[in-house]
Design an enzyme around this catalytic site. Structure first.
Site, PDB file in Angstrom:
ATOM      1  N   ASP A  12       0.828  -1.202   0.000  1.00 21.06           N
ATOM      2  CA  ASP A  12       0.000   0.000   0.000  1.00 21.06           C
ATOM      3  C   ASP A  12       0.862   1.251   0.000  1.00 21.06           C
ATOM      4  O   ASP A  12       0.601   2.209  -0.704  1.00 21.06           O
ATOM      5  CB  ASP A  12      -0.924   0.001   1.216  1.00 21.06           C
ATOM      6  N   ARG A  18       5.590   4.157   6.238  1.00 21.42           N
ATOM      7  CA  ARG A  18       5.161   4.131   7.633  1.00 21.42           C
ATOM      8  C   ARG A  18       5.203   2.709   8.186  1.00 21.42           C
ATOM      9  O   ARG A  18       5.689   1.781   7.554  1.00 21.42           O
ATOM     10  CB  ARG A  18       3.771   4.746   7.770  1.00 21.42           C
ATOM     11  N   ASP A  19       4.663   2.549   9.379  1.00 18.84           N
ATOM     12  CA  ASP A  19       4.646   1.236  10.029  1.00 18.84           C
ATOM     13  C   ASP A  19       3.510   0.380   9.467  1.00 18.84           C
ATOM     14  O   ASP A  19       2.593  -0.013  10.182  1.00 18.84           O
ATOM     15  CB  ASP A  19       4.518   1.409  11.552  1.00 18.84           C
ATOM     16  N   GLU A  20       3.614   0.063   8.171  1.00 20.13           N
ATOM     17  CA  GLU A  20       2.585  -0.722   7.505  1.00 20.13           C
ATOM     18  C   GLU A  20       3.220  -1.501   6.368  1.00 20.13           C
ATOM     19  O   GLU A  20       3.626  -2.633   6.551  1.00 20.13           O
ATOM     20  CB  GLU A  20       1.463   0.198   7.020  1.00 20.13           C
ATOM     21  N   ASP A  63      -5.877  -2.272  -2.845  1.00 17.59           N
ATOM     22  CA  ASP A  63      -5.068  -1.376  -3.664  1.00 17.59           C
ATOM     23  C   ASP A  63      -4.750  -2.010  -5.017  1.00 17.59           C
ATOM     24  O   ASP A  63      -4.900  -1.378  -6.066  1.00 17.59           O
ATOM     25  CB  ASP A  63      -3.773  -1.023  -2.934  1.00 17.59           C
ATOM     26  N   GLU A  75      -2.062   8.996  -0.908  1.00 14.02           N
ATOM     27  CA  GLU A  75      -3.110   8.122  -0.371  1.00 14.02           C
ATOM     28  C   GLU A  75      -4.443   8.845  -0.291  1.00 14.02           C
ATOM     29  O   GLU A  75      -5.485   8.305  -0.657  1.00 14.02           O
ATOM     30  CB  GLU A  75      -2.714   7.630   1.022  1.00 14.02           C
ATOM     31  N   HIS A 121       1.087   6.211  -2.615  1.00 17.97           N
ATOM     32  CA  HIS A 121       0.038   5.207  -2.581  1.00 17.97           C
ATOM     33  C   HIS A 121      -0.505   5.110  -4.006  1.00 17.97           C
ATOM     34  O   HIS A 121      -1.096   6.058  -4.496  1.00 17.97           O
ATOM     35  CB  HIS A 121      -1.084   5.685  -1.652  1.00 17.97           C
TER      36      HIS A 121
END
Length: 751
Positions: free
Chosen positions: A338, A342-344, A351, A624, A645
């Site tokens: 995605d 970041r923390d992802e 998506d 995003e 994104h």
């Protein structure tokens, strides 16, 4: 799988010294099978075995672990050292936003099987076993989210050469690991793609050194520096600036920070066990001024061949398209993620469901996505037919039971199991993807049938709906205008319809009848429950876009829906009003119902929210949120904000087909439809695509109310050419020049 027998204060290094067996003649071939629990970089006699990174990548480790197969013949010497450097990667590092790490296991380990074939047919194997040794290295910490720490004082290449001994090096243990899970890569590996030099270096208001590389990328900063031994340089990364300082709030808990302890000599260092999404870097501890070539941004991505190009006379549209390309490049790092910062950084299914047709045009993603789809099927098989929100599914391990209450199969996200294989089939014409994924496709559609209401629509359970509708509040991105049941039922119909078509292609007569009937029931229920007097429940752009493009409406209602959609777009001032569900389809819905001008006006709008608003704000990737950055230069207050994104860049698919004029007439472009539809004040466009049958190129320009078109087709491929104001014409392979007037087409063939 082997791991150090004792705890180390760094990322592990593993080594095996061996001598080629005598008496067999010359080495004919040497192949290395390489894998890890974690990530591994292998060397032979200090030289890398290949240029790939993050081997073996991220798969559903519970059931499948890739092993790279590498030709290392040229690296062998009579006595050699096979070395493995291990990192945490996705296996042992942090994953997702709950702060948990080592979701798959708390011990990183390496696997190697070197097969050396000799002239006389003998084969010598050097394998990872208890005879190896392990020791400490220079990587003191490594995590994909948080970054990497390297102590250059501890770099010593002696461990990679024969005869090395050291008291800190001890034995290894063999782990109880099922090596039958090992299987070859289907898709490509990850590697360095290019390098960027700083565009600017300056001191921020707080006195910090900032570097702008001019492009939001995925990778890291390589440094070349000489300072006092023991001094530390810290590099922090972010995508944007806010108030003239590094904008780190969108990273959430991800530190995105690399640290380098200097050796006192000239150090050239790069953190290959992590990656960051960034345009800007903040550097502290640098001795003196940063010079040209001292810091370099290294772009990393999966090795994908660029096959599609697109450019127009409109520079803003060209920058938007480049943003789509850069966003895809950054997020196609082993899995289709995605976001990369970041923390992802998870393989969100929604998506790629939206973006797959665009991806398949821009790059050759056939093997890349077939590899990922294998994990889709595996996760689904172990979750009662439910395709999860992310693949590989790290979320199932989170200690957050209320994260998605009542979650089951979910529209758009779970539909990736059907939509992505279909997009690959259309793009490349290779039936293998349909054959491989047919069980997954049917299982998804059957699962959805169990979730329908007695009325026959899908209005139950958790839904993301039209996620990130621009009118939703920042703190509640699911609060869209579109009724979630309308969205879900429309998606359920599309998946059932595509699965029925797939069954027909594969000669699965019973399944074709089953899913055709399911699709017809869903279509009838949609019309009965949601359509009345030419209006669709919730009366917003997304519901009309989905109903039109998916074929849910009979012709009178379709015409009315197209008119209503155009009216809603106009009432919104041509600003975008769709989220993840509606955005990929709204321009198609407009242009296919006689509202081409409305589609162009929507595409070309510059005020927020719109596709061009981020471009005018200086974006170099797709955001995003439509308003990830507010007009005053501050970051959107929502806790979920990314500046890279790709999902909302799915409009590029429409741009390729409708502006550029290249669409498949048959799967894989065995035949092609060439139908550019100029508008929006554009005076030219050039589009090309390397298909399985050869290169197709369309180049058009408008001069004095006439359309001049140059067409290149592979031999054996024909095109149906549809130009404004002219009758359809069939054109065979070769190079052609065509010109359209009000009522005729002139074809001047160039051989």
């Amino acid at each position: 799988m082997i791991a150090p027998s004792t705890a180390l204060d760094s990322a592990p290094l593993l080594r095996k010294e061996f001598t080629l067996e005598p008496g067999h003649g010359a080495v004919v071939r040497a192949r290395l099978a390489l894998s890890a629990l974690g990530i591994v970089e292998a060397t032979i006699n200090g030289r890398p075995v290949d240029d790939h990174l993050f081997t073996p990548g991220w798969t559903s480790y519970e059931w499948r672990l890739r092993a790279a197969e590498i030709d290392v013949t040229a690296l062998l010497e009579p006595t050699s050292v096979l070395g493995l450097a291990l990192g945490n990667g996705w296996y042992g590092g942090r994953l997702a936003w709950e702060g948990q790490r080592a979701l798959y296991g708390d011990v990183v380990a390496g696997f190697a099987d070197l097969a050396v074939e000799f002239e006389d047919g003998a084969v010598q194997h050097v394998v990872s076993d208890s005879t190896w040794t392990a020791g400490p290295g220079a990587v003191l910490a490594n995590d994909l989210y948080d970054g990497q720490t390297i102590d250059a004082r501890r770099i010593d290449g002696a461990w990679q050469r024969p005869g090395f001994t050291h008291p800190d090096w001890r034995g290894v243990v063999e782990l109880d690991h099922d090596c039958s899970r090992l299987e070859p890569y289907i898709g490509p590996g990850v590697s360095r793609q290019q390098e960027l030099l700083p565009q600017a270096v300056w001191i921020s208001p707080s006195g910090r050194t900032l570097v702008d590389f001019g492009q939001n990328i995925v990778g890291w900063v390589r440094i070349r520096v000489q300072g006092a031994a023991g001094d530390e340089i810290v590099v922090r990364h972010a995508e944007v600036l806010e108030h003239d300082e590094l904008g780190t709030r969108p990273l959430r808990s991800a530190e995105a920070t690399d640290r380098y302890v200097l050796s006192g000599d000239v150090d050239e260092l790069e953190p290959t066990f992590t990656f960051h999404g960034f345009r800007y870097a903040e550097i502290t501890g640098w001795p003196g001024e940063i010079g040209i070539g001292d810091v370099t941004a290294v772009v990393v991505s999966s090795d994908l061949d660029r096959i599609g190009t697109f450019t127009t006379s409109d520079p803003l549209i060209n920058r938007l398209h480049e943003n789509v390309v850069w966003g895809m490049r950054g997020n196609f790092l082993d899995v289709p993620t995605d976001c990369p910062q970041r923390d992802e950084r998870l393989g969100w299914t929604g998506d790629i469901a939206a973006f797959a047709p665009t991806a398949a045009f821009l790059f050759d993603v056939d093997d890349f996505l077939r590899d990922w789809l294998r994990d889709v099927a595996l996760e689904q098989r172990h979750q009662d037919g439910v395709i999860p929100f992310v693949v590989p599914d790290a979320l199932k391990y989170l200690d957050a039971p209320d994260l998605f209450p009542g979650a089951d199969a979910t529209a758009v996200w779970s539909d990736a199991g059907v939509w992505v294989p279909w997009a690959l089939w259309q793009a490349y014409g290779d039936r293998r993807v349909l054959e491989d994924q047919f069980g997954s496709m049917t299982a998804h559609v059957r699962r959805v049938q169990t979730l329908l209401s007695p009325s026959g629509v899908w209005d139950t359970g958790f839904q993301f709906g039209d996620w990130l509708d621009p009118d939703a509040p920042p703190e509640d991105p699911a609060a869209a205008k579109a009724d979630p049941g309308v969205v879900a039922t429309a998606c359920a119909y599309r998946s059932a319809d595509l699965t029925a078509q797939t069954a027909a292609l594969l000669g699965r007569i019973a399944e074709e009848a089953e899913f055709r009937e399911a699709a017809e029931r869903l279509r009838a229920a949609f019309q009965r429950e949601y359509v009345a007097d030419g209006r669709i429940r919730s009366d917003c752009t997304t519901v009309y876009a989905l109903a039109i493009v998916f074929g849910l409406l009979d012709e009178p209602d379709r015409r009315a829906a197209g008119d209503r959609l155009a009216a809603l777009a106009a009432a919104a001032g041509w600003r975008i009003s769709t989220g993840f569900a509606g955005t990929p389809f709204i321009t198609d819905a407009l242009s296919s119902t006689g509202h081409l001008d409305a589609a162009y006006r929507l595409l070309l709008e510059r005020e927020c929210p719109s596709w061009l608003y981020p471009v005018e704000m200086g974006a170099t990737t797709v955001w995003e949120r439509w308003d990830s950055m507010l007009p005053d230069g501050s970051i959107n207050p929502g806790q979920m904000t990314s500046f890279n994104h790709y999902a909302l860049g799915a409009v590029a698919d429409w741009m390729h087909r409708v502006i550029g004029g290249i669409a498949p007439g048959e799967p894989g472009y065995r035949s092609v439809v060439v139908a550019p539809r100029p508008g929006g004040g554009m005076t030219s466009a050039a589009t090309s695509l390397v298909t399985p049958h050869g290169r197709i190129a369309v180049d058009w320009r408008v001069e004095e109310d006439r359309l001049h078109l140059e067409l290149e087709l592979p031999e054996g491929v024909h095109a149906l050419v549809r130009l404004p104001g002219a009758a359809e014409q069939r054109i065979e392979g070769g190079r052609h020049r065509l010109e359209s007037a009000a009522s005729d087409v002139v074809d001047a063939t160039v051989r």
